[in-house]
Design a protein around this motif. Structure first.
Motif, PDB file in Angstrom:
ATOM      1  N   ASP A  96       4.006   1.195   3.972  1.00 47.93           N
ATOM      2  CA  ASP A  96       2.959   0.631   4.410  1.00 47.93           C
ATOM      3  C   ASP A  96       2.362   0.601   6.139  1.00 47.93           C
ATOM      4  O   ASP A  96       1.577  -0.026   6.472  1.00 47.93           O
ATOM      5  N   ASP A 122       0.711  -1.044   0.629  1.00 46.00           N
ATOM      6  CA  ASP A 122       0.012  -0.138   0.457  1.00 46.00           C
ATOM      7  C   ASP A 122       1.165   1.375   0.024  1.00 46.00           C
ATOM      8  O   ASP A 122       0.029   2.530  -0.125  1.00 46.00           O
ATOM      9  N   THR A 144     -10.968  13.441  13.648  1.00 44.01           N
ATOM     10  CA  THR A 144     -10.776  11.615  13.486  1.00 44.01           C
ATOM     11  C   THR A 144     -10.006  11.051  14.664  1.00 44.01           C
ATOM     12  O   THR A 144     -10.827   9.769  14.637  1.00 44.01           O
ATOM     13  N   GLN A 159      -3.595   7.038   5.837  1.00 45.64           N
ATOM     14  CA  GLN A 159      -2.466   8.105   4.267  1.00 45.64           C
ATOM     15  C   GLN A 159      -3.402   9.112   4.505  1.00 45.64           C
ATOM     16  O   GLN A 159      -2.009  10.089   4.166  1.00 45.64           O
ATOM     17  N   LYS A 160      -4.438   9.662   5.211  1.00 47.50           N
ATOM     18  CA  LYS A 160      -4.386  11.171   5.401  1.00 47.50           C
ATOM     19  C   LYS A 160      -3.839  11.792   6.614  1.00 47.50           C
ATOM     20  O   LYS A 160      -2.974  12.881   5.979  1.00 47.50           O
ATOM     21  N   HIS A 192     -14.165   4.380  11.417  1.00 50.14           N
ATOM     22  CA  HIS A 192     -12.965   3.432  10.915  1.00 50.14           C
ATOM     23  C   HIS A 192     -12.029   2.482  12.537  1.00 50.14           C
ATOM     24  O   HIS A 192     -11.992   1.276  12.499  1.00 50.14           O
ATOM     25  N   ASN A 237      -9.600  -1.006  11.050  1.00 50.28           N
ATOM     26  CA  ASN A 237      -9.095   0.083   9.277  1.00 50.28           C
ATOM     27  C   ASN A 237      -8.615   1.032   9.682  1.00 50.28           C
ATOM     28  O   ASN A 237      -8.803   2.500   9.504  1.00 50.28           O
ATOM     29  N   THR A 239      -5.537   2.390   6.883  1.00 47.85           N
ATOM     30  CA  THR A 239      -4.489   2.286   6.153  1.00 47.85           C
ATOM     31  C   THR A 239      -5.179   3.517   5.552  1.00 47.85           C
ATOM     32  O   THR A 239      -4.169   3.998   6.202  1.00 47.85           O
ATOM     33  N   ALA A 240      -7.036   4.136   5.841  1.00 42.33           N
ATOM     34  CA  ALA A 240      -7.270   5.252   5.221  1.00 42.33           C
ATOM     35  C   ALA A 240      -6.576   6.115   6.381  1.00 42.33           C
ATOM     36  O   ALA A 240      -6.074   7.425   6.334  1.00 42.33           O
ATOM     37  N   GLN A 298     -17.833   8.632  10.817  1.00 40.65           N
ATOM     38  CA  GLN A 298     -16.291   8.014   9.807  1.00 40.65           C
ATOM     39  C   GLN A 298     -15.520   7.604  11.105  1.00 40.65           C
ATOM     40  O   GLN A 298     -14.915   6.371  11.083  1.00 40.65           O
TER      41      GLN A 298
END
Lengths: 369, 417
Positions: free
Chosen positions: A150, A127, B75, B44-45, B33, B38, B40-41, B29
């Motif tokens: 990642d 990723d 968040t 990434q942000k 998460h 989860n 990863t999102a 949201q």
């Protein structure tokens, strides 16, 4: 093997010893230049394994390419082939038989490059950009280990699109090394994890970092029985730690030493500290080489705890280094390592890979003769 | 998504209130998460904000910080260590301390106030802000500062801070005046009520007993248990923590309501802090110290174990071996152990505890700073772009910086094509 395209245009005769004609400081050590170096910073270097006849050098670069040169006994280098990624290449490694090269890239993929057919196939997907790749050969399995930003460490058997194993790490992978049955991964926020690889990879131990600053490079060393016994860890602030996995006396056996700094004896000016960009162990003597952002390489004897040699200063940082399997060639790459940000990046500046005779300079000094 | 809708109902007590509220979609949201594990999102942000901090080339770098902090607050509804908010705030305020452009920027001042509220002693921070001239033209600073004083019962100071703000001409002045009036109203009301209380106390005193201890307003009276007749005090929180505004306002540091003579107690905090905020030369902002779950080491007990052995050697006597064989089931098998061949003998489960770091108090930091200044030059200097690597909350390596720039360039190239 196919040659580089004809447009690169160079004869075999352009290499060789340059003599004292060069006056600029791009090669103050008067070492042999590798022909047709990459067009951007060189991120990694690797020599072919002992199973191969002759010496082949692989170098990956920020120009998205991986190149292969043959290094002849007289020191001449002949470019042999190259492969492209769609992003900068961050790491390369060889398979045990030398028929394949594995490459890891910022494009989040890793590829297997078959040198016989010159075909490259994707073998891994992450990723995030893949920072490290190592080939593992165990009695019961063989795979490529990829460490990524990642925060995962994945193991690929090169045939399946899915990893045979994926291990979560606390942070982004910054550097790694593998000597079966041991693997060491150093991560961001000064994480340090040792994995054991027998039967199947598993986490062996997390180690509190012996260093106070960001981890930058790591290399495993072996004991007299040729078994991995510890590692050398380089930091961003001119220091290397020698760390044994299970030393008889941790307080005495583990130590750190300063390197890649300007002379600190003069108290009037502050000492300049540079990053240690790469560490490599000599395959025969067990001594080690470090290269730094200051544009110097140094040779060290970790057992005698002495410095064997420090080079003159190059006009660019040294970004990568490696020894060939017999330990008579030391290769190092001179290019920008981004240590001062993008303002100091000069795309016009030429990058170099140099080859140096390493037989004598890396012999431990206190051997009786 | 349907199951997530109910999610926030289940986690209500874990959601920290925000002054300007939460957007319900962001809350959904965030909780989703977390529910799904989860990350990863999120990562990434976060990573994209971090790289934006480093690559930003416009003329309003504060904007990135403000957006990043806002995003973090939305968040991570629980706050806490994972969100890293306190570090983020600290980095943000430090970064622009010397930037004259932002001195009276309301966004920047609000970051400072938020940072101060997370510190163990916000007063230090406010004084530092005043000395540096940060937010001295913003009403928000004076309001927060005064509230902090009011919390500690230092009403005179709270009032004088408002006066100070008015004198400086802080904007918006209507807001400042409104808060000032509200404070004065509260003080008046409180004085009235304390006067009536005193009168009542006085009457109670003449009745004889029971009035010295405050009564529990809810539940039954506390009773002594067992032989000992000691009763736990009702108010077990320290005075500065308990804070209520309005009708139940209690004067925490004032003299006991029923005592007519005030006796000086040197162990008590001085009732009044310096009347005028002193203008000190602060060279470095104090650190945030309000870290969670950090206990200060204390001496556990004074009792020393006497040495028993006559020879003077303290040898621990091993417990006597049992005289019987413990029963082992026949089909018992030792639990499977993960293979570790490197050296299983030295697998120490418990590692030695590291010595605690000396806590950095603001004062200490200040003195260190001045020391450095006196010495002149630092003894070592890093020859790499340290400020870029450690700009945000997470560290970057050279390659990450370069890769981000490469990615950015690729994107712009694609857009122009």
């Amino acid at each position: 093997m196919s040659l580089f395209g004809t447009n690169t245009g160079f004869g075999a005769g352009t290499t060789g010893v340059f003599g004292s004609a060069t006056t600029d400081s791009h090669n103050p050590m008067k070492d042999v230049e590798v022909t047709s170096p990459p067009d951007d910073s060189i991120s990694c270097l690797a020599f072919s394994p002992p199973t191969m006849n002759g010496n082949f050098l692989i170098g990956g670069s920020w120009a998205n390419d991986v190149r292969c040169w043959e290094v002849q006994d007289n020191g001449q280098t002949v470019p042999k082939a190259q492969q492209m990624h769609t992003g900068p290449v961050l790491d390369v490694c060889w398979s045990d038989d030398g028929s394949k090269v594995y490459t890891a890239s910022c494009d989040k993929t890793a590829k297997m490059w078959d040198l016989n057919t010159n075909q490259a196939t994707q073998i891994a997907q992450h990723d995030g950009p893949i920072r490290t790749i190592h080939w593992i050969t165990a009695p019961n399995y063989s795979c490529a280990m990829t460490g990524s930003w990642d925060k995962t460490l994945k193991f690929w058997d090169t045939r399946s699109p899915n990893p045979m194993m994926s291990l979560q790490m606390p942070e982004r992978c910054y550097c790694a090394d593998v000597v079966y049955p041991m693997a060491v991964v150093a991560t961001a926020e000064r994480g340090l994890i040792v994995y054991q690889l027998e039967n199947q990879p598993s986490e062996f131990r997390r180690i509190d970092s012996p260093l106070k600053h960001q981890h930058r490079c790591v290399a495993i060393f072996k004991d007299k029985q040729n078994k991995p016994t510890g590692f050398a860890l380089g930091s961003i602030e001119g220091r290397v730690a020698i760390h044994y996995i299970s030393p008889p006396n941790p307080a005495k056996d583990n130590f750190t030493f300063k390197c890649h700094r300007s002379n600190g004896t003069n108290t009037a000016t502050p000492q300049d500290i540079y990053a240690v960009n790469a560490i490599s162990f000599h395959p025969v003597h067990g001594t080690l080489a470090t290269v730094g952002s200051d544009g110097r390489f140094s040779f060290w004897d970790k057992d005698a705890r002495t410095k064997l040699k420090t080079s003159e200063q190059l006009d660019q940082p040294i970004t990568a280094c490696c020894f060939n399997n017999t330990g008579n060639i030391f290769a190092y790459a001179s290019s920008y390592d981004w240590s001062k940000g993008h303002e100091y990046y000069n795309p016009q500046k030429k990058n170099y890979i140099f080859l140096r005779n390493a037989t004598e300079e890396l012999k431990p000094r206190n051997k009786k003769w | 998504m349907a199951e997530c809708d109910a999610e926030w109902e289940l986690c209500k007590e874990n959601i920290q209130p925000l002054r300007h509220g939460r957007t319900i979609s962001a809350l959904h949201q965030a909780l989703c998460h977390q529910h799904e594990g989860n990350n990863t999102a999120l990562n990434q942000k976060k990573q994209s904000y971090e790289s934006e901090l480093r690559l930003y080339e416009g003329d309003d770098p504060l904007d990135v910080w403000v957006r990043y902090i806002k995003w973090t607050k939305q968040t991570y509804p629980q706050g806490g260590k994972e969100s890293n908010l306190s570090v983020l705030l600290q980095r943000a305020v430090r970064r622009f301390t010397d930037d004259k452009k932002y001195q009276d920027d309301i966004r920047y001042v609000e970051l400072w106030i938020e940072f101060a509220e997370g510190c163990s002693d916000p007063m230090d921070i406010y004084r530092f802000m005043q000395a540096q001239g940060i937010g001295t033209m913003q009403a928000a600073l004076y309001i927060a500062w005064s509230e902090e004083n009011e919390k500690r019962g230092n009403l005179k100071m709270a009032d004088s801070i408002f006066q100070n703000g008015v004198k400086c001409g802080a904007q918006p002045s209507e807001k400042l005046h409104a808060f000032h009036r509200a404070l004065q109203a509260r003080v008046c009301r409180q004085m009235m009520s304390s006067m009536t209380d005193q009168k009542k106390d006085h009457d109670d005193d003449e009745d004889g007993e029971g009035s010295e201890e405050p009564q529990r307003s809810s539940l039954v009276e506390l009773k002594a248990k067992g032989k000992k007749k000691a009763v736990v005090p009702i108010n077990r929180a320290s005075a500065s923590v308990g804070y209520a505004r309005g009708l139940h306002f209690k004067q925490p540091l004032g003299p006991k309501q029923n005592s007519r003579l005030e006796i000086f107690d040197e162990n008590k905090n001085p009732e009044t802090e310096p009347q005028e905020p002193r203008l000190e030369i602060w060279t470095a902002p104090p650190t945030a110290r309000a870290k969670e779950n950090e206990q200060k080491p204390e001496k556990w007990t004074n009792v020393k174990l006497p040495l028993k052995s006559r020879s003077g050697l303290s040898v621990a006597v091993p417990p006597p071996l049992p005289t019987f064989q413990p029963f082992v089931e026949e089909d018992h098998q030792p639990p499977a152990v993960t293979p570790c061949k490197i050296n299983p003998a030295v697998n120490s489960v418990l590692s030695a505890r590291k010595p605690c770091r000396v806590q950095e108090t603001p004062l200490k930091m200040l003195s260190q700073h001045t020391q450095h200044a006196a010495e002149g030059k630092p003894r070592e200097q890093s020859m790499y772009c340290k400020e870029l690597l450690y700009c945000g909350v997470i560290e970057f390596c050279f390659e990450e910086l370069r890769a981000e720039r490469y990615r950015q360039k690729l994107q712009t190239d694609r857009q122009t094509d």
